[in-house]
Design an enzyme around this catalytic site. Structure first.
Site, PDB file in Angstrom:
ATOM      1  N   HIS A   1      -5.126  10.104  -0.050  1.00 51.53           N
ATOM      2  CA  HIS A   1      -5.899  10.352   1.165  1.00 51.53           C
ATOM      3  C   HIS A   1      -5.078  11.009   2.266  1.00 51.53           C
ATOM      4  O   HIS A   1      -5.570  11.918   2.941  1.00 51.53           O
ATOM      5  CB  HIS A   1      -6.550   9.059   1.664  1.00 51.53           C
TER       6      HIS A   1
ATOM      7  N   ASP B   1       1.464   4.903   0.192  1.00 59.10           N
ATOM      8  CA  ASP B   1       1.183   6.310   0.485  1.00 59.10           C
ATOM      9  C   ASP B   1       2.334   7.118  -0.095  1.00 59.10           C
ATOM     10  O   ASP B   1       3.483   6.991   0.343  1.00 59.10           O
ATOM     11  CB  ASP B   1       1.089   6.524   1.992  1.00 59.10           C
TER      12      ASP B   1
ATOM     13  N   HIS C   1       0.871  -1.183   0.000  1.00 59.61           N
ATOM     14  CA  HIS C   1       0.000   0.000   0.000  1.00 59.61           C
ATOM     15  C   HIS C   1       0.896   1.217   0.000  1.00 59.61           C
ATOM     16  O   HIS C   1       1.623   1.453   0.972  1.00 59.61           O
ATOM     17  CB  HIS C   1      -0.928   0.004   1.219  1.00 59.61           C
TER      18      HIS C   1
ATOM     19  N   ASP D   1      -7.899   2.102   1.503  1.00 62.48           N
ATOM     20  CA  ASP D   1      -7.765   2.883   2.732  1.00 62.48           C
ATOM     21  C   ASP D   1      -8.468   4.220   2.647  1.00 62.48           C
ATOM     22  O   ASP D   1      -8.107   5.171   3.335  1.00 62.48           O
ATOM     23  CB  ASP D   1      -6.278   3.094   3.051  1.00 62.48           C
TER      24      ASP D   1
END
Length: 915
Positions: free
Chosen positions: A353, A17, A15, A127
């Protein structure tokens, strides 16, 4: 061969980010290492079959930024099915990015992914801090039938017993997710999160302990024998010994099947084995059946300035630059696909996000502000070029009959709705070019002596209009011609402020400044009715002694009292979550004497300036620093607000124009305090159990009273352009610009509370990351509009005005000339039988050059959309990916017009081919 007890699908992933607890380039360097390691594993281990790149193509883009020579290797792996590409460009926060930003994210992600190979057709939301209600419809239009998500639903059940969980959201991790229009996809929840298969042990004893726990947890919620184990986590490198670890698992558990899987195979297996008893969840997934503390909705108010910059940037691109460039293209100018694509990508690099949510370290936001400026700069250039091209083709010759020195200009309205508004335009008079060998001072003096700032304003019919002009003197400027070197000049500059009168939807109207000795213009009566009172045909507005507003809606007879009171409380939470100190009492301006001054009284607008000064605690007490440093959970914190107080001054300007049906408000203040929240309150007098908020391609109906599971005293929610409460002929809509958090209070008055500032000092989550910039000390501002209405279908008119509030009119000065376009025109004519249609975007398709316009039905009732374009012949129904034809849809019309039925809550895209 006996059937295995379960099939364990291990999907390797990371994941990613892009920026979060480290700045972008620190994460970027980590990405390069991660990708290098992954490619090495794939080269050396033929059993390592696939890796999911988090559903976002920007991971590939960022890697190739450092290693462009590895593009062919990535293409080879994607085409072989070993790496995923798409479907998104980035993993956005769905609620804090606009409807069209969500679509551009899908469009650009698909376009970029196709350059590598097959596009991952999976609705991937691992997420997102809540999921939009129209996701299923968007995914279906994009040819995606399955969504995987990590938040918004709490799977509940015992031994997969549906009967014991009928009143709950879903007993399984699998469910049907349905949009309001009825579109449906299979939803798969990460019931054990997306790291339930990370770091699988190879050593047998450790492996047995791991698998006993992992299989039990995955089995708890799975509705089929196919269990999902996600092998990875945030920024997790690929597991180099995974193949060996899976061999160990097969030896230890011969009754189970272990597969190094991929999403295509896993989803296909699940779909083939689904029970008939899956739950169906309609609309938004926002974690409402939880205790309310970890829905992370308060990220909507972290670093409000970032949300405001984002709203401005999105609006410039989708509501101004794209439609103006589209209309310029229809009238002969090449469409700037490359520039707009670059501007969108630059903007969307702020949309992950943890970025747009305001829950990262301070360095992230230093870079985000730069990206906003870059994207806005490109949008501004596209807007200026498009305006110049269009205005040059508009017939302004009639102004010559009034004066040979006329200074024509054109006002454009691209919100999609017919509207009138007050605009201020800068006009250049007596432009005089000069060469390098000429004296700039002499040229400036010449302009000053040969021009006048006196004059009057007319519309394209020659009618004189009330206005206010200001002489700014002589100023330097320059042209950058297409065919020669830059051309410097001096010109006299004046500003002219006036009310436009009704402008056509998606259209323009022409005006001209006539230099002359002052000429009398018939002045309508003042909007100032009496002291501290304004009034137009729709509203009567009184400013009370404490600065709050009383607004009477003259159309309905309903009166709204006490609007605009400020409320300040403490906040000992973090960037993710608001937490008011125990026992903290709100400080408000209710009953506090305010200074009220009339600062504008013209024929077209009245404005009162309201000044509040009051004391608030300077920060939290010293205990909060200790609690943060020692990672005390925010729920267990005992910190209070400090005894020391500092003054805060809020200067609020309240404006009523002659033709608008709402009150515009601008607040400016210098924030002197930390660890606090500032809201503005609007008692609606409506106590219905539900309210409405503008969201992604819908106005979402939401419960004002939370569920029984909800224990958080706060029930804040997301909004985009507005929030609304209405019932029995009384309604109140509060529009905003970049104020994404609201709460409808359970106070007996239906009070809408809109957050305009939240100050926090730490990131929160898994470590100690101090964020002093998130205290938002220094200058701040906020803008909103108060729109009373009569409920029922009249609310849709208020919604249109709320959408228009976010879209500033554009002004372009031009010359006196003949042209192929009339002095006033709608560039795209549309209307709706039924009042619930909203126009979302107008742009040019990159592949075919067709005009694409998109609407959505805000209502559950069917509507009929009528579209007409003089420049186009064939009209056809398209999709969010702008396909030439939607499945099963044929031509809508071949003469440039069509009447199209639009079912309730439907998103409809219409393509228009040139004649």
């Amino acid at each position: 061969m006996s059937t295995p007890k379960a099939i364990i699908h291990v999907i390797s992933h990371t994941h990613w980010d892009r920026e979060w607890y480290m700045p972008y380039e620190a994460h970027h360097a980590k990405l390069i290492q991660t990708m290098d390691g992954l490619l090495e594993i794939m080269d050396q281990d033929p059993e390592f079959l696939s890796f999911y790149l988090d559903g976002q193509t920007i991971v590939l883009e960022d890697y190739l930024q450092v290693y462009p020579e590895k593009r062919e290797k990535l293409i080879e792996l994607v085409q072989a099915g070993k790496l995923s590409a798409g479907p998104w460009y980035i993993l956005q926060d769905e609620f804090l990015t606009s409807s069209e930003a969500n679509i551009r994210n899908m469009q650009i992600g698909h376009r970029d992914a196709k350059a590598y190979g097959p596009v991952s057709k999976l609705g991937y939301f691992p997420d997102s801090f809540g999921n939009m209600g129209q996701a299923a419809q968007i995914l279906q239009q994009a040819g995606i039938s399955t969504a995987v998500f990590g938040r918004g639903v709490k799977a509940t059940g015992f031994n997969n017993s549906v009967s014991e969980a009928l009143d709950l959201e879903s007993p399984y991790s699998e469910l049907h997710w349905e949009s309001p229009d009825g579109s449906r996809v299979l939803g798969i929840l990460f019931a054990n999160w997306y790291n339930n298969g990370m770091e699988i042990p190879e050593e047998p004893a450790a492996a047995r302990k791991f698998w006993d726990n992992a299989i039990a947890n995955a089995s708890k919620y799975a509705s089929t024998p196919h269990l999902l184990l996600m092998n990875g986590c945030d920024h997790q490198p690929a597991q180099a010994n995974l193949s060996a670890a899976l061999r160990t698992a097969r030896e230890l558990y011969p009754d189970y099947e272990f597969i190094h899987s991929n999403y295509d195979d896993y989803v296909a297996a699940v779909q083939s084995a689904l029970p008939e008893t899956l739950s169906t969840i309609n609309g938004e997934l926002r974690g409402q059946r939880t205790d309310g503390w970890y829905s992370l909705v308060n990220t909507a108010s972290s670093r409000v300035y970032i949300k405001q910059l984002n709203q401005e940037n999105q609006t410039m691109l989708e509501k101004i630059a794209e439609p103006l460039a589209a209309f310029a293209h229809v009238n002969g100018r090449p469409y700037p696909h490359g520039l707009l694509n670059y501007a969108w990508k630059t903007l969307m690099q702020n949309h992950p996000h943890d970025s747009i949510c305001g829950c990262s370290v301070d360095e992230v936001y230093h870079e985000m502000k730069t990206r906003f400026e870059k994207s806005k700069g490109v949008a501004a250039a596209v807007i200026a070029d498009s305006l110049a091209h269009l205005s040059a083709q508009i017939d302004t010759a009639s102004f010559a009959s009034i004066s040979s020195d006329s200074a024509p200009f054109v006002v454009y309205s691209t919100s999609g709705y017919a509207q009138s508004g007050v605009v201020t335009v800068e006009l250049e008079l007596g432009r005089r070019y000069f060469k390098p060998n000429e004296s700039p001072m002499n040229n400036s003096k010449y302009v000053l002596e040969h021009t006048t700032a006196e004059g009057y304003l007319v519309n394209y019919l020659g009618e004189k209009l009330a206005c206010t002009s200001v002489d700014l003197g002589v100023r330097f400027g320059y042209d950058l011609p297409d065919d020669k070197f830059r051309q410097p000049y001096f010109a006299r500059v004046i500003t002219v402020t006036f009310e436009t009168g009704a402008l056509p939807a998606m259209g323009y109207s022409s005006f001209a400044w006539i230099p002359a000795a002052q000429s009398a213009v018939a002045q309508p009566s003042s909007l100032v009715a009496e002291e501290n009172t304004m009034e137009n045909a729709y509203l009567h507005v009184t400013v009370a002694g404490d600065g709050s507003l009383t607004i009477k809606d003259k159309r309905t007879g309903e009166t709204f009292d006490g609007l605009g009171v400020y409320e300040n409380v403490g906040d000992i939470g973090n960037e993710y979550i608001f937490k008011q100190p125990d026992g903290d009492t709100a400080i408000t301006t209710r009953g506090l004497a305010a200074q009220v001054t009339l600062v504008e009284d013209t024929a077209y607008r009245a404005t009162y300036e309201i000044t509040h000064t009051f004391d608030i605690p300077e920060q939290a007490d010293e205990r909060l620093k200790q609690e943060i440093a020692t990672m005390v959970n925010f729920l267990d914190r005992k910190a209070q607000r400090s005894e020391k107080r500092v003054p805060i001054t809020i200067v609020t300007r309240v404006s009523l124009s002659r033709s608008e049906e709402g009150v515009r408000v601008h607040a400016a203040f210098h924030n002197p305090a930390k660890d606090q929240r500032l809201r503005v309150l609007f008692p609606s007098g409506v106590t219905t159990a539900k309210h409405y908020a503008d969201s992604i391609f819908e106005v979402a109906e939401r419960a004002t009273i939370p569920t029984e599971e909800w224990v958080n005293p706060s029930n804040c929610q997301h909004q985009s352009a507005f929030v609304d409460v209405h019932e029995n002929g009384r309604g109140l809509t509060i529009a905003n610009k970049g104020l994404n958090e609201y709460e409808v209070l359970r106070d007996g008055s239906g009070t809408i509370a809109v957050t305009i500032l939240r100050s926090t000092g730490e990131l929160g989550d898994w470590g100690v990351f101090l964020t002093p910039d998130a205290q938002c000390l220094g200058p701040n501002h906020a803008e909103w509009m108060i729109l009373p209405h009569g409920g029922g279908d009249s609310r849709f008119t208020a919604y249109q005005q709320a959408y228009g509030f976010q879209v500033p009119m554009q002004v372009s000065q031009t010359g006196v000339h003949e042209g192929s376009l009339p002095a006033q025109q709608s560039l795209l004519e549309w209307s709706a039988a039924g009042s619930g249609l909203a126009l979302s975007s107008v742009k040019i398709n990159e592949d075919r050059g067709d005009l694409i316009a998109r609407w959505y039905n805000l209502s559950g009732e069917p509507a009929e959309l009528t579209v007409s374009s003089q420049s186009h012949g064939r009209l056809y129904e398209s999709t969010v990916l702008e396909d030439a034809n939607a499945a099963g849809a044929g031509d809508l019309g071949t003469d440039g017009s069509a009447a199209v039925p639009v079912q309730g809550y439907k998103i409809i895209s219409i393509g228009m081919s040139a004649r």
